[in-house]
Write a protein that holds these residues in place. Structure first.
Motif, PDB file in Angstrom:
ATOM      1  N   ILE A 195     129.155  85.773 -72.412  1.00 31.09           N
ATOM      2  CA  ILE A 195     128.987  84.860 -71.617  1.00 31.09           C
ATOM      3  C   ILE A 195     128.755  85.564 -70.016  1.00 31.09           C
ATOM      4  CG2 ILE A 195     130.034  83.013 -70.133  1.00 31.09           C
ATOM      5  CD1 ILE A 195     131.976  82.520 -72.448  1.00 31.09           C
ATOM      6  N   THR A 196     127.705  85.089 -69.385  1.00 25.65           N
ATOM      7  CA  THR A 196     127.493  85.809 -68.008  1.00 25.65           C
ATOM      8  C   THR A 196     127.993  84.561 -67.017  1.00 25.65           C
ATOM      9  OG1 THR A 196     125.124  84.768 -67.693  1.00 25.65           O
ATOM     10  CG2 THR A 196     125.660  86.999 -68.608  1.00 25.65           C
ATOM     11  N   ALA A 197     128.289  84.863 -65.808  1.00 25.95           N
ATOM     12  CA  ALA A 197     128.947  84.088 -64.999  1.00 25.95           C
ATOM     13  C   ALA A 197     128.965  84.420 -63.430  1.00 25.95           C
ATOM     14  CB  ALA A 197     130.585  83.678 -65.430  1.00 25.95           C
ATOM     15  N   GLY A 198     128.753  83.507 -62.539  1.00 34.58           N
ATOM     16  CA  GLY A 198     128.718  83.741 -61.294  1.00 34.58           C
ATOM     17  C   GLY A 198     127.300  84.287 -60.635  1.00 34.58           C
ATOM     18  N   PRO A 199     127.252  84.484 -59.276  1.00 31.57           N
ATOM     19  CA  PRO A 199     125.960  85.115 -58.709  1.00 31.57           C
ATOM     20  C   PRO A 199     125.806  86.511 -59.065  1.00 31.57           C
ATOM     21  CG  PRO A 199     127.902  84.825 -57.180  1.00 31.57           C
ATOM     22  CD  PRO A 199     128.496  84.621 -58.471  1.00 31.57           C
ATOM     23  N   THR A 200     124.699  86.997 -58.507  1.00 36.59           N
ATOM     24  CA  THR A 200     124.463  88.433 -58.546  1.00 36.59           C
ATOM     25  C   THR A 200     124.185  88.621 -56.785  1.00 36.59           C
ATOM     26  OG1 THR A 200     122.148  88.299 -58.731  1.00 36.59           O
ATOM     27  CG2 THR A 200     123.459  88.738 -60.747  1.00 36.59           C
ATOM     28  N   ARG A 201     124.488  89.867 -56.398  1.00 28.92           N
ATOM     29  CA  ARG A 201     124.076  90.238 -54.963  1.00 28.92           C
ATOM     30  C   ARG A 201     123.269  91.238 -55.245  1.00 28.92           C
ATOM     31  NH1 ARG A 201     130.349  90.992 -52.674  1.00 28.92           N
ATOM     32  NH2 ARG A 201     130.703  88.747 -52.575  1.00 28.92           N
ATOM     33  N   ASN A 212     123.643  83.509 -53.814  1.00 29.40           N
ATOM     34  CA  ASN A 212     123.647  82.008 -54.075  1.00 29.40           C
ATOM     35  C   ASN A 212     124.990  81.449 -53.921  1.00 29.40           C
ATOM     36  OD1 ASN A 212     124.260  82.073 -56.683  1.00 29.40           O
ATOM     37  ND2 ASN A 212     122.504  82.918 -57.131  1.00 29.40           N
ATOM     38  N   HIS A 213     125.157  80.220 -53.954  1.00 28.51           N
ATOM     39  CA  HIS A 213     126.496  79.557 -53.951  1.00 28.51           C
ATOM     40  C   HIS A 213     127.108  79.512 -55.342  1.00 28.51           C
ATOM     41  CE1 HIS A 213     125.994  78.094 -49.953  1.00 28.51           C
ATOM     42  NE2 HIS A 213     124.674  77.448 -50.344  1.00 28.51           N
ATOM     43  N   SER A 214     126.763  80.030 -56.168  1.00 36.65           N
ATOM     44  CA  SER A 214     127.290  79.914 -57.625  1.00 36.65           C
ATOM     45  C   SER A 214     128.970  80.262 -57.562  1.00 36.65           C
ATOM     46  CB  SER A 214     126.835  80.788 -58.813  1.00 36.65           C
ATOM     47  OG  SER A 214     127.690  81.047 -59.882  1.00 36.65           O
ATOM     48  N   SER A 215     129.919  79.709 -58.144  1.00 37.63           N
ATOM     49  CA  SER A 215     131.126  79.920 -57.866  1.00 37.63           C
ATOM     50  C   SER A 215     131.828  80.670 -58.999  1.00 37.63           C
ATOM     51  CB  SER A 215     132.125  78.798 -57.619  1.00 37.63           C
ATOM     52  OG  SER A 215     131.965  78.135 -58.962  1.00 37.63           O
ATOM     53  N   GLY A 216     131.112  80.406 -60.368  1.00 40.30           N
ATOM     54  CA  GLY A 216     131.399  81.046 -61.383  1.00 40.30           C
ATOM     55  C   GLY A 216     132.408  80.170 -62.211  1.00 40.30           C
ATOM     56  N   LYS A 217     132.623  78.838 -61.681  1.00 38.38           N
ATOM     57  CA  LYS A 217     133.818  78.143 -62.389  1.00 38.38           C
ATOM     58  C   LYS A 217     133.168  77.634 -63.649  1.00 38.38           C
ATOM     59  CE  LYS A 217     136.109  76.262 -58.155  1.00 38.38           C
ATOM     60  NZ  LYS A 217     136.327  75.270 -57.284  1.00 38.38           N
ATOM     61  N   MET A 218     132.153  77.163 -63.920  1.00 36.06           N
ATOM     62  CA  MET A 218     131.669  76.678 -64.943  1.00 36.06           C
ATOM     63  C   MET A 218     131.764  77.982 -66.212  1.00 36.06           C
ATOM     64  SD  MET A 218     130.458  73.852 -66.361  1.00 36.06           S
ATOM     65  CE  MET A 218     130.965  73.873 -68.052  1.00 36.06           C
ATOM     66  N   GLY A 219     130.942  79.056 -65.901  1.00 33.52           N
ATOM     67  CA  GLY A 219     131.113  80.277 -66.862  1.00 33.52           C
ATOM     68  C   GLY A 219     132.606  80.779 -67.244  1.00 33.52           C
TER      69      GLY A 219
END
Ligand code: C5P
Length: 413
Positions: A195-201, A212-219
Motif C-alpha cells: 500500500i502507498t499512503a500519504g503525500p509526497t514532498r 498536498n493536503h493528504s493525511s494518509g488516513k485512508m491508506g
C-alpha cells in the motif's frame, strides 16, 4: 455463526450502570467457546460484585493492581500476555479518556497498555457525555491506534434521557467479536498487500517543498483492514502524523522518486497493490542547493513530471491486483473510469475531495464516501468512517480476486 472457540478474552468492566450486563456478556462469550477472565475497576465494583463475575466466568476476578496474592498467581504482565483479545464493556467516558491518554493508574488501564492483543471497547454513557468533543476526540485518537469501538447504541438511558450512548447489547457485542476483530474473515490470508499512503514532498530548496493536503488516513485504515483480513502488509508512507498500525511493515519515504523505488523494492511478491498516496504530479527539475533568496518580485520554478508509480506497477509483466484512487473535485466517476482504463487497473476507488459548503471533504477527515469501480461492475460505499470503508474495500478486493480466479485479474496484459 462461527464461534470464539478457545479465544482468551480479557473482559474489562468499568463503572457504569451497564456493568450488570457484563454478567450476560460473560455467559454469552462462554457459550461460543471463549475463555473469559474479568478485570473490574473500582467503579465497576459499586454496581456488580466480583463474586458474580467469578461465578459466571469460572475464573478468579481481578480488581486491584496492588493485590500481592493475585499478582503471585498471575502477574499483570502475564495476564496482559494471556489475552488474545481485550474487551472493555461497559467503557465509561473516564476510562476512554484514560485509555486515550495512555494512563496506567489502575489494573485495567495498565493491562490495556501492556497488552499486544487487539483492544475492543463498548462505550456506555449519557448521550451528552458521548457527544462531548472531548470524548469524541478521545475515540478518534484511539481509532487511529487500532482500538475498535462497538456501539454505543441509541435508545432509553438509565438517566432518563434518550439518545446515543447505551452500551450495545451483549448479543451484538459477541456478534461483533465473532465477525470482526477475531479475524474470522481471513479473506486475504497468505497474501502480501503493498500500500502507498500519504503525500509526497518534492524539494524546492533545503527548506521548502511542494506537497498536498493528504493525511494518509485512508491508506492507514486500509493497512489495518488488510492486516485484520490476514494479509502481510507493507505500507510505503509519505510524511504523515499517524502511528504505524499493528502488524504493518512501514517504509518511510519523502519524495515521489523515493516512493517509486520503495514500491519496486517490495512489489516482487505482492499479490495486491493499493495506491492511496497523493503523489505529487510535478517536482522541481533542479532543486536549489541553498535557500532561494528574495531577490525579485517573482521566482520561476521549472517543474517536471514525477514517475507514475501505479502505472509503473501495472506495466510489470507480473503485476499484482492493482487498485487506484481517483480523488477529484468534480466529475469524479467519469475521471475514475478513464483512469481505470488508462492505468490498466483492476479496480479504482473514486472519491470527491476539496471544499463542500466550506468544509473539507476527503482529505484529512475521518469519514469518506466512495464509489468502487471495476471493469464490469461498481459499488457505492456511502459515507462512513475511513476504517469501516477500508474493511468494505478489502472485502470487495478479496471477492474480485476470487471471482477472477487469481491475484491477477483478466484486465488486458
Ligand atoms: O493520475 P492520478 O494522480 O489522478 O491517479 C491517482 C492514482 O494514481 C492514485 O491511486 C495514486 O496513488 C496513483 N499515483 C501514483 N503515482 C503518481 C501519481 C498517482 O501511484 N505519480
Amino acid at each position: 455463526m462461527a464461534d470464539l472457540e478457545n479465544r482468551k478474552i480479557l473482559l474489562g468492566v468499568t463503572g457504569g450502570i451497564a456493568a450488570y450486563k457484563g454478567i450476560e456478556l460473560v455467559r454469552r462469550l462462554r457459550e461460543v467457546g471463549a475463555r473469559v477472565r474479568v478485570v473490574m475497576t473500582s467503579g465497576a465494583r459499586r454496581f456488580v460484585t466480583a463474586q458474580s463475575f467469578q461465578a459466571v466466568s469460572g475464573e478468579a476476578v481481578r480488581d486491584d493492581l496492588w493485590d500481592a496474592e493475585a499478582e503471585a498467581a498471575m502477574g499483570h504482565i502475564e495476564l496482559a500476555r494471556w489475552a488474545d483479545q481485550v474487551l472493555v464493556a461497559p467503557a465509561t467516558a473516564d476510562f476512554i479518556a484514560r485509555l486515550a491518554a495512555g494512563m496506567a493508574n489502575d489494573l485495567l488501564s495498565t493491562l490495556c497498555l501492556a497488552t499486544d492483543a487487539p483492544v475492543w471497547v463498548a462505550p456506555s454513557m449519557n448521550r451528552v457525555m458521548w457527544a462531548n468533543p472531548a470524548t469524541q476526540a478521545n475515540v478518534r485518537q484511539l481509532e487511529t491506534r487500532d482500538v475498535t469501538f462497538i456501539g454505543p447504541a441509541s435508545g432509553d438511558q438509565a438517566c432518563g434521557e434518550v439518545g446515543l450512548g447505551r452500551m450495545s447489547e451483549p448479543a451484538e457485542i459477541v456478534a461483533a467479536l465473532v465477525d470482526g476483530g477475531s479475524g474470522v474473515v481471513q479473506s486475504l490470508a497468505g497474501r502480501h498487500v503493498l500500500i502507498t499512503a500519504g503525500p509526497t514532498r518534492e524539494r524546492i530548496d533545503p527548506v521548502r517543498y511542494i506537497s498536498n493536503h493528504s493525511s494518509g488516513k485512508m491508506g492507514y485504515a486500509i493497512a489495518r483492514a488488510a492486516v485484520a483480513a490476514g494479509a502481510r502488509v507493507t505500507l510505503v508512507s509519505g510524511p504523515v502524523a499517524l502511528a504505524t498500525p499493528r502488524g504493518v511493515d512501514r517504509v518511510n519515504v519523502e519524495s515521489a522518486a523515493q516512493m517509486h523505488r520503495a514500491v519496486h523494492d517490495a512489489v516482487g511478491d505482492a499479490d495486491v497493490f493499493i495506491a492511496t498516496a497523493a503523489v505529487a504530479d510535478h517536482r522541481p527539475v533542479a532543486p536549489a542547493a541553498h535557500k532561494i533568496k528574495k531577490t525579485g518580485d517573482s521566482v520561476t520554478l521549472t517543474l517536471e513530471q514525477t514517475p507514475d508509480i501505479l502505472a509503473s506497477v501495472t506495466a510489470l509483466p507480473a503485476s499484482p491486483f492493482a487498485v487506484g484512487f481517483a480523488a477529484e473535485t468534480r466529475d469524479v466517476e467519469l475521471y475514475a473510469e478513464q483512469k481505470l482504463k488508462k492505468k490498466n487497473l483492476d479496480m479504482i476507488v473514486a472519491n470527491r475531495v476539496g471544499e463542500d459548503d466550506g468544509q473539507m471533504v476527503g482529505f484529512g477527515t475521518d469519514e469518506n464516501a466512495v464509489t468502487v469501480i471495476w471493469s464490469d461492475g461498481r459499488q457505492v460505499l456511502p459515507r462512513a468512517t475511513k476504517l469501516s470503508l477500508a474493511h468494505e474495500l478489502i472485502a470487495i478486493i478479496a471477492e474480485r480476486m476470487a471471482a477472477t480466479g487469481s491475484a491477477r485479474s483478466n484486465r488486458s496484459a
